[in-house]
Scaffold this active site. Sequence first.
Site, mmCIF file in Angstrom:
data_model
loop_
_atom_site.group_PDB
_atom_site.id
_atom_site.type_symbol
_atom_site.label_atom_id
_atom_site.label_comp_id
_atom_site.label_asym_id
_atom_site.label_seq_id
_atom_site.Cartn_x
_atom_site.Cartn_y
_atom_site.Cartn_z
ATOM 1 N N LYS A 1 0.821 -1.213 0.000
ATOM 2 C CA LYS A 1 0.000 0.000 0.000
ATOM 3 C C LYS A 1 0.852 1.259 0.000
ATOM 4 O O LYS A 1 0.582 2.220 -0.731
ATOM 5 C CB LYS A 1 -0.940 -0.019 1.214
ATOM 6 N N SER A 2 1.905 1.280 0.830
ATOM 7 C CA SER A 2 2.755 2.464 0.919
ATOM 8 C C SER A 2 3.394 2.787 -0.426
ATOM 9 O O SER A 2 3.424 3.950 -0.860
ATOM 10 C CB SER A 2 3.863 2.241 1.962
ATOM 11 N N ARG B 1 2.767 6.034 -3.275
ATOM 12 C CA ARG B 1 3.904 6.854 -3.699
ATOM 13 C C ARG B 1 4.145 6.748 -5.199
ATOM 14 O O ARG B 1 4.548 7.724 -5.837
ATOM 15 C CB ARG B 1 5.150 6.444 -2.897
ATOM 16 N N GLY C 1 -5.022 7.933 5.752
ATOM 17 C CA GLY C 1 -4.136 8.939 6.322
ATOM 18 C C GLY C 1 -2.898 9.124 5.474
ATOM 19 O O GLY C 1 -2.418 10.252 5.291
ATOM 20 N N SER D 1 7.257 9.141 12.195
ATOM 21 C CA SER D 1 6.150 9.104 11.240
ATOM 22 C C SER D 1 6.672 9.219 9.823
ATOM 23 O O SER D 1 7.168 10.278 9.404
ATOM 24 C CB SER D 1 5.161 10.243 11.516
ATOM 25 N N ASP E 1 2.253 -1.021 11.872
ATOM 26 C CA ASP E 1 0.926 -1.455 11.441
ATOM 27 C C ASP E 1 0.621 -2.903 11.807
ATOM 28 O O ASP E 1 -0.522 -3.352 11.649
ATOM 29 C CB ASP E 1 0.783 -1.282 9.929
ATOM 30 N N LYS F 1 -3.945 6.199 14.776
ATOM 31 C CA LYS F 1 -4.116 5.538 13.482
ATOM 32 C C LYS F 1 -5.600 5.599 13.093
ATOM 33 O O LYS F 1 -6.339 6.467 13.578
ATOM 34 C CB LYS F 1 -3.604 4.095 13.570
ATOM 35 N N ARG G 1 -7.440 -3.049 10.077
ATOM 36 C CA ARG G 1 -6.496 -3.963 10.721
ATOM 37 C C ARG G 1 -7.089 -4.574 11.999
ATOM 38 O O ARG G 1 -6.762 -5.715 12.343
ATOM 39 C CB ARG G 1 -5.173 -3.253 10.987
#
Length: 449
Positions: free
Chosen positions: A28-29, A33, A101, A174, A326, A353, A402
Site C-alpha cells: 500500500k505504501s 507513492r 491517512g 512518522s 501497522d 491511526k 487492521r
Amino acid sequence: MSGHGPAFSMTARKSGPLSGVAEVPGDKSISHRALILGALSIGKTSITGLLEGQDVLDTAKAMQAFGAEVTQHGPGDWSVHGVGVGGFSEPEQVIDCGNSGTGVRLIMGAMATTDITATFTGDASLNKRPMGRVTDPLALFGAQSHTRRGGRLPLTLIGAAQPVPVRYRVPMPSAQVKSAVLLAGLNAPGQTVVIEQEPTRDHTERMLRGFGAVITVEDTDEGRVITLNGQPELEGQNVAVPRDPSSAAFPVCAALMVQNSDILVPGVSQNPTRNGIFTTLQEMGADLVLENPREEGGEPVADLRVRFSPLRGIEVPPERAASMIDEYPVLAALAATAEGVTVMRGIKELRVKESDRIDAMARGLEACGVRISETEDSLTVHGMGSDGVPGGATVQTHLDHRIAMSFLCLGLVAQKPIKVDDAGPIATSFPSFETLMRDLGARITRDNS
C-alpha cells in the site's frame, strides 16, 4: 457504516489446518507513492502490482483531479502521465481521501509548494485524525491551512506562491510526516532537510532517487538526516510494486496460530524499515523461513514459508516499533495464543491511526476473555496457549481494517466464534482478504449477505 459502502459483519470460527499459497496484494505504501511521484514526473510511469484497495484508488482519483492522466490497463497494471514538479492544476472538486491517512498527508505535501488551493475530506475515521502534524511543517514552506477545530478534516490547503526550503526535525516517528515534507521540498528552491530521530519506512527516499531526484541520507549524532535538492525534473519510471508485508502478516500469523498449518506467501517486501514483524515472530519461536531472497523494483523481497508453531511471549524492543507499527494489532491477537506474556512498548503512535488501536485491541481481547494491561504507549497481553482463547465476542472495529482482520484471524483458533461488527473497511487495504483466507481453509463468513 464503513467508509465505503454499507457495513457488514463477519464471523471467524475454529478452523482446520491452513494450507496453500497466499498471494497477498501489492504494498500500500509503495502504491500511493508510485501514483503521486508518477503524477509529479514528466512522461509516462508504468506501474505493475498496484494495490487496488479503496485507499489507493482514492489517491489515483486525486492525482487525476490535480491534472495527471491515470489509466488502468488490467488488474494491478496502471499508467500515469505526469504534469511535472510544480505542475499540479487546481482541482474543481473536494478531494475525498476516504480512509487513508497516508494518501491525504502525502498529497497535501505534494501540492503544498504549488500556488493552488484544494480542500480535503475523508470518511468518519479519517476526519477524526490529527492533521496538524503535517500542516505545521507545510506552513514553514509558506502554505496556509484552514481546518476544523483540533486540526482535523475537512481542511483547505493554500499552496505557497513563493515556497522556501525547510530544515525540519520530525517530532514523532512518522513516515507520513517525513514524506509530506520531502514531497513539498520538491518544488522549493535549494535544499530541504528532514531529520528523524528514529528511522521510519524509507520508500519515499528510495523512490525519489529512482525517479531522478538528488537525495542523500546520512546517519549522524542528530539522527537520520535526509537532504533533498529542490526543483528537480523527475522522469517517469517503470515501478514493480512488491507484495505488502503488512497484509502478509495476517495469513502468516493465522498459519502460526492454527495447528498443522503450512503456507507459502510469495514475493513479500523485506525492506529493513518494514520487516520488524517477521523478526519478532522468529524470536517468539515461529517456524518462518525466508526463501529465494531477491530484489524487485528496487526493494528486497522474499518468499515466506510459514508453519504452525507453539509460540512464547516476548518483550518486543521499543526501537523496533517504527518497522512494524501497522502489525501490532495482529501481533496482539497472536500473542493471546502464545505461552507467557508479550509486552509491546513504544507504540503511542497506534493511538492516532485509523482508530486508537491500543484501545481497540485491548477492549476486543478483553471481550474474548484475554487478560491485558495497557499504558499510554504500551500493551501487554497474557497468552493463553494455542487452544486457550475463549472467544465468543462481537468486537467493535471502529472503522479500522487492521482491527477487523486481526480478530478474524484470532477467531480461527478461539474456542467460540469471534464476530467483527464491520468488515467493510478491509477493502481499503486488502480487498482479497476474505477470498484468500477461505482458499487457505479459514472458516470466515459474512453474516449479512
